[in-house]
Design a protein around this motif. Structure first.
Motif, PDB file in Angstrom:
ATOM      1  N   THR A  14      60.155 -15.841  26.927  1.00  0.00           N
ATOM      2  CA  THR A  14      60.531 -14.705  26.084  1.00  0.00           C
ATOM      3  C   THR A  14      59.859 -13.429  26.579  1.00  0.00           C
ATOM      4  O   THR A  14      58.653 -13.441  26.863  1.00  0.00           O
ATOM      5  CB  THR A  14      60.093 -14.963  24.627  1.00  0.00           C
ATOM      6  OG1 THR A  14      60.671 -16.201  24.195  1.00  0.00           O
ATOM      7  CG2 THR A  14      60.552 -13.847  23.711  1.00  0.00           C
TER       8      THR A  14
ATOM      9  N   ARG B 120      51.653 -15.603  30.972  1.00  0.00           N
ATOM     10  CA  ARG B 120      52.893 -16.143  30.440  1.00  0.00           C
ATOM     11  C   ARG B 120      53.447 -17.142  31.444  1.00  0.00           C
ATOM     12  O   ARG B 120      53.783 -16.798  32.569  1.00  0.00           O
ATOM     13  CB  ARG B 120      53.886 -14.998  30.186  1.00  0.00           C
ATOM     14  CG  ARG B 120      53.329 -13.962  29.232  1.00  0.00           C
ATOM     15  CD  ARG B 120      54.013 -12.620  29.343  1.00  0.00           C
ATOM     16  NE  ARG B 120      55.462 -12.746  29.321  1.00  0.00           N
ATOM     17  CZ  ARG B 120      56.158 -13.154  28.276  1.00  0.00           C
ATOM     18  NH1 ARG B 120      55.529 -13.478  27.169  1.00  0.00           N
ATOM     19  NH2 ARG B 120      57.458 -13.238  28.318  1.00  0.00           N
TER      20      ARG B 120
ATOM     21  N   LEU C 202      52.979 -13.659  23.720  1.00  0.00           N
ATOM     22  CA  LEU C 202      54.288 -13.029  23.565  1.00  0.00           C
ATOM     23  C   LEU C 202      54.196 -11.510  23.481  1.00  0.00           C
ATOM     24  O   LEU C 202      55.167 -10.816  23.767  1.00  0.00           O
ATOM     25  CB  LEU C 202      54.975 -13.558  22.307  1.00  0.00           C
ATOM     26  CG  LEU C 202      55.140 -15.082  22.218  1.00  0.00           C
ATOM     27  CD1 LEU C 202      55.805 -15.459  20.907  1.00  0.00           C
ATOM     28  CD2 LEU C 202      55.930 -15.606  23.404  1.00  0.00           C
TER      29      LEU C 202
ATOM     30  N   VAL D  93      50.411 -21.985  26.472  1.00  0.00           N
ATOM     31  CA  VAL D  93      50.801 -21.403  25.184  1.00  0.00           C
ATOM     32  C   VAL D  93      50.774 -19.899  25.427  1.00  0.00           C
ATOM     33  O   VAL D  93      49.733 -19.247  25.341  1.00  0.00           O
ATOM     34  CB  VAL D  93      49.840 -21.833  24.063  1.00  0.00           C
ATOM     35  CG1 VAL D  93      50.215 -21.158  22.763  1.00  0.00           C
ATOM     36  CG2 VAL D  93      49.857 -23.348  23.900  1.00  0.00           C
ATOM     37  N   SER D  94      51.920 -19.351  25.762  1.00  0.00           N
ATOM     38  CA  SER D  94      51.994 -18.005  26.333  1.00  0.00           C
ATOM     39  C   SER D  94      51.755 -16.921  25.293  1.00  0.00           C
ATOM     40  O   SER D  94      52.013 -17.096  24.102  1.00  0.00           O
ATOM     41  CB  SER D  94      53.356 -17.785  26.983  1.00  0.00           C
ATOM     42  OG  SER D  94      53.548 -18.667  28.069  1.00  0.00           O
TER      43      SER D  94
ATOM     44  N   GLU E 188      52.849 -17.925  21.247  1.00  0.00           N
ATOM     45  CA  GLU E 188      53.882 -18.839  20.762  1.00  0.00           C
ATOM     46  C   GLU E 188      53.226 -19.981  19.981  1.00  0.00           C
ATOM     47  O   GLU E 188      52.063 -20.328  20.225  1.00  0.00           O
ATOM     48  CB  GLU E 188      54.701 -19.388  21.929  1.00  0.00           C
ATOM     49  CG  GLU E 188      53.909 -20.217  22.924  1.00  0.00           C
ATOM     50  CD  GLU E 188      54.765 -20.777  24.042  1.00  0.00           C
ATOM     51  OE1 GLU E 188      54.279 -20.842  25.186  1.00  0.00           O
ATOM     52  OE2 GLU E 188      55.912 -21.159  23.770  1.00  0.00           O
ATOM     53  N   TYR E 189      53.942 -20.555  19.031  1.00  0.00           N
ATOM     54  CA  TYR E 189      53.439 -21.665  18.233  1.00  0.00           C
ATOM     55  C   TYR E 189      54.084 -22.953  18.723  1.00  0.00           C
ATOM     56  O   TYR E 189      55.304 -23.047  18.827  1.00  0.00           O
ATOM     57  CB  TYR E 189      53.748 -21.444  16.753  1.00  0.00           C
ATOM     58  CG  TYR E 189      53.260 -22.558  15.856  1.00  0.00           C
ATOM     59  CD1 TYR E 189      54.158 -23.466  15.301  1.00  0.00           C
ATOM     60  CD2 TYR E 189      51.907 -22.706  15.585  1.00  0.00           C
ATOM     61  CE1 TYR E 189      53.711 -24.499  14.480  1.00  0.00           C
ATOM     62  CE2 TYR E 189      51.451 -23.729  14.764  1.00  0.00           C
ATOM     63  CZ  TYR E 189      52.352 -24.620  14.228  1.00  0.00           C
ATOM     64  OH  TYR E 189      51.901 -25.643  13.425  1.00  0.00           O
TER      65      TYR E 189
ATOM     66  N   VAL F 131      54.575 -18.140  15.036  1.00  0.00           N
ATOM     67  CA  VAL F 131      53.642 -17.611  16.036  1.00  0.00           C
ATOM     68  C   VAL F 131      52.213 -17.804  15.547  1.00  0.00           C
ATOM     69  O   VAL F 131      51.974 -18.093  14.373  1.00  0.00           O
ATOM     70  CB  VAL F 131      53.887 -16.106  16.314  1.00  0.00           C
ATOM     71  CG1 VAL F 131      55.227 -15.883  16.978  1.00  0.00           C
ATOM     72  CG2 VAL F 131      53.781 -15.289  15.022  1.00  0.00           C
TER      73      VAL F 131
ATOM     74  N   SER G 202      60.965 -17.483  13.976  1.00  0.00           N
ATOM     75  CA  SER G 202      60.093 -18.201  14.908  1.00  0.00           C
ATOM     76  C   SER G 202      58.637 -18.131  14.455  1.00  0.00           C
ATOM     77  O   SER G 202      58.166 -17.091  13.965  1.00  0.00           O
ATOM     78  CB  SER G 202      60.230 -17.627  16.319  1.00  0.00           C
ATOM     79  OG  SER G 202      59.913 -16.249  16.329  1.00  0.00           O
TER      80      SER G 202
ATOM     81  N   ASP H  67      55.680 -29.451  23.357  1.00  0.00           N
ATOM     82  CA  ASP H  67      56.731 -28.879  22.521  1.00  0.00           C
ATOM     83  C   ASP H  67      57.804 -29.933  22.224  1.00  0.00           C
ATOM     84  O   ASP H  67      57.622 -31.119  22.519  1.00  0.00           O
ATOM     85  CB  ASP H  67      57.315 -27.621  23.172  1.00  0.00           C
ATOM     86  CG  ASP H  67      58.052 -27.912  24.467  1.00  0.00           C
ATOM     87  OD1 ASP H  67      58.396 -26.964  25.180  1.00  0.00           O
ATOM     88  OD2 ASP H  67      58.305 -29.109  24.778  1.00  0.00           O
TER      89      ASP H  67
END
Length: 708
Positions: free
Chosen positions: A394, A463, A471, A468-469, A493-494, A436, A434, A553
């Motif tokens: 993303t 990223r 965002l 776990v990037s 990100e979650y 987070v 989404s 994930d």
């Protein structure tokens, strides 16, 4: 009277003395060639295999080894030169010139075979290489060559060319028709596969893996009668194979994995056999094992392209097209103008909310110039971790404070996950639904806005598919001084599918991972770690790399969480150190700029512990590690059943013995007490990916035997 055997001895000595000058001349290098070879040693900055040379060295009679081999003709000319250095040798100094190197090499005009591997050579590959027209074999792999490929058509005798693990590209090289072996893996080629490959009727081995090749695979490539080995993995090749595709009778290895291929595989590469090994995982193929394929939507992602009108309608549609483009252009212009006016208005009159105001400031690329000066070695190191892993992430963006406030319900305590030296962590939900994680960090009082923006520029690079990037971010001002930033919010990100350890042990709640899935997860961790080590100079090391910090994930992609944040270098009053912009944060949460090598080895050790737990199904404390290593080493030298008895009972009978054996060897080396024995992250990745190849081949043969 002399005895007959004495006379025979005298005769033999006379004969041998007559031929000795001829033999000496045949093995003695000419003066000009000797000068050239000494100059070559100086240009290459005295690599270890050449250090012991002196004026008495008989180059033509040196024993051959893996690091040095020289062959001479009867006229005292060098015909073969092979020099190999350490795989991790850094780039040569700034005084090195690739032009000087090849000017010197061109003086060896009888050279038919040249191999200069892992010598730290950098710079462009000059066009004057064509002067070496007698070359039949050229190997310049594992160096730091960059720029475009020279034209190899002017070297008609060249049959073996290996330029793997460099930085050459983006266009595919021009080649002569005599090429039998072509290795260009791990470069920067971004073109489509050229049609000329199908005309290389002597081609036996082709390795183009780990580039950015796009477009379809020419079907005629598979039908080359001489082709035996084909590796096109880890590219962006697209499209479907024709059902009528045929394969050459000598083809015994095909790797098309990690591309964007769709449809069904043609019969000749659909199944493994005793004569052919086919690797096709991580495409979108319908006739392969779907567990190891992406959904079709993954491979159909394409940039928007203009649709060209039919050739019969071009003349009649020009005026309509012009009108449409004019209207679209006018609308876009009005929207941009309105957006600019609205932005200026908001910045001018926007009130402060709850005493905190969001600092809306984008990252200015022209000002975000933080980075230590990269050497060619750094550039090569960086390239390894970003080949594929950053695709599809993303886009990074700047969040408004109000967005984060709404996402966390005003940073309500019910959404607070943790609060400590690493900052506050809140769970939140954005407007698109989404989930987070929002991390709040306090800024130091004395920290310039320019330095802060430079630091955020670095943060924005963290990223990757296996992290776990981050965002985006939000820089906020405090109540005390509305013009001075006091808080930074990092939005992550979650990842909700639990930890890697959960998937190894908690069979009641989660799917228990089998051997291929476990190795794939560790490969993901290694790729994420490789990225952290290379994303900036000198890299982010000494991470908290524990198995409970590896999250999975929904599609079981492994992601590293709780990794270190980077540091900024400082050089004030000739004192070298590092600094961070955040207050009250422990040094353990930031990458070390002074001890990167030690931190890198620590990360390799932690990766070894994760791999051991993946193999055995249980964690190992430091005090019992020696015993575990000894037990595994012993089992490697005994029967396969002995090694199989040590592994986690949940994966028994699901693995190829050679795949497991290779993984055990990697783990043992990673947790070695001797730092020098611990392998590089590149070597770990290569071996783990080889484990998967062995496993896939074994699984395919098992399926064949079951069906028969």
């Amino acid at each position: 009277m002399p005895k007959p055997h004495f006379l025979l001895l005298v005769f033999l000595l006379h004969i041998s003395s007559s031929f000795l000058p001829l033999f000496s001349r045949a093995q003695q290098l000419s003066a000009s060639q000797s000068q050239t070879i000494f100059r070559l040693r100086r240009i290459l900055e005295y690599p270890p295999p050449l250090v012991s040379w002196n004026r008495y060295t008989s180059f033509c009679n040196l024993p051959s080894s893996s690091s040095l081999s020289i062959s001479c003709s009867s006229t005292g000319q060098i015909t073969k030169l092979s020099i190999s250095g350490d795989r991790r040798r850094p780039a040569l100094s700034a005084n090195f010139s690739s032009y000087s190197l090849f000017t010197t090499l061109s003086r060896l005009n009888s050279l038919t075979s040249l191999s200069l591997v892992s010598l730290g050579i950098w710079g462009p590959l000059p066009t004057k290489i064509k002067r070496m027209s007698s070359l039949k074999s050229l190997n310049l792999s594992s160096n730091y060559f960059n720029g475009t490929f020279p034209d190899f058509k002017s070297m008609p005798l060249l049959s073996e060319l290996d330029l793997g693990e460099n930085f050459l590209g983006p266009d595919f090289p021009s080649l002569g028709n005599n090429i039998a072996t072509l290795v260009l893996q791990k470069n920067r080629i971004r073109s489509e596969l050229p049609a000329l490959l199908a005309s290389l009727h002597q081609l036996e081995k082709l390795d183009l893996s780990f580039n950015q090749l796009s477009g379809p695979i020419p079907p005629s490539l598979f039908s080359l009668s001489t082709l035996q080995y084909l590796d096109l993995s880890a590219n962006k090749l697209q499209g479907a194979f024709p059902a009528t595709l045929s394969c050459g009778k000598d083809l015994n290895f095909v790797n098309i994995s990690s591309n964007l291929l769709v449809g069904s595989l043609p019969p000749c590469i659909r199944h493994n056999s005793s004569n052919l090994l086919v690797l096709n995982s991580w495409n979108c193929l319908s006739t392969a094992d779907l567990i190891y394929q992406h959904p079709n939507s993954y491979c159909m992602k394409k940039p928007l392209a203009a649709v060209l009108p039919d050739s019969n309608k071009k003349a009649g549609s020009k005026s309509k097209l012009g009108l449409i483009l004019s209207l679209v252009g006018g609308i876009i212009g009005l929207v941009l103008l309105f957006g600019l006016l609205l932005l200026l208005f908001i910045r001018k009159v926007k009130p402060e909310i709850n005493g905190v105001k969001s600092l809306h400031r984008t990252i200015d690329d022209s000002k975000s110039i933080f980075s230590a000066k990269r050497t060619p070695a750094d550039a090569r190191h960086m390239s390894q971790g970003v080949i594929i892993g950053t695709l599809g992430i993303t886009p990074y963006r700047v969040f408004a404070f109000e967005e984060l406030e709404e996402a966390t319900k005003g940073f309500d305590s019910s959404n607070l996950i943790s609060d400590g030296r690493q900052g506050q962590f809140f769970k939140g939900w954005l407007q698109d639904g989404s989930a987070v994680i929002v991390r709040s960090l306090k800024l130091k009082q004395k920290y310039s806005s320019q330095s802060l923006l430079q630091y955020i520029d670095i943060i924005s690079k963290l990223r990757h598919r296996h992290l776990v990037s981050i965002l985006g971010h939000c820089i906020a001002n405090g109540e005390g001084n509305a013009n001075v930033p006091s808080l930074v919010f990092l939005v992550f990100e979650y990842v909700s599918n639990g930890t890697l350890r959960n998937h190894l042990t908690d069979w009641r709640k989660r799917e228990m991972l089998k051997w291929p899935q476990r190795v794939t997860a560790v490969i993901g961790v290694a790729k994420g770690l490789q990225f952290l080590h290379s994303v900036i100079v000198p890299g982010i090391s000494g991470n908290v790399l524990k198995i409970e910090n590896i999250l999975l994930d929904e599609i079981l992609t492994a992601k590293i969480s709780n990794y270190n944040l980077p540091v900024l270098p400082k050089n004030k009053n000739k004192k070298v150190g590092c600094e961070i912009p955040f207050a009250d944060c422990g040094d353990e949460t930031f990458g070390s700029i002074q001890n990167f090598d030690d931190g890198e080895k620590k990360d390799i050790y932690q990766l070894g512990l994760i791999l051991l737990e993946v193999i055995t199904g249980k964690p190992h404390e430091a005090q019992e590690l020696d015993e575990v290593r000894a037990q595994l080493l012993k089992s490697l030298n005994e029967s396969p059943a002995k090694l199989g008895a040590i592994v986690d009972s949940a994966i028994r009978n699901t693995f190829a013995h050679d795949s497991l054996r290779r993984a055990v060897e990697i783990a043992i080396n990673c947790v070695s007490k001797d730092l020098k024995q611990r392998p590089s992250i590149d070597d770990i990745l290569w071996n783990l990916q080889y484990c998967i190849q062995i496993q896939n081949g074994w699984a395919s043969s098992e399926n064949l035997s079951t069906q028969s």
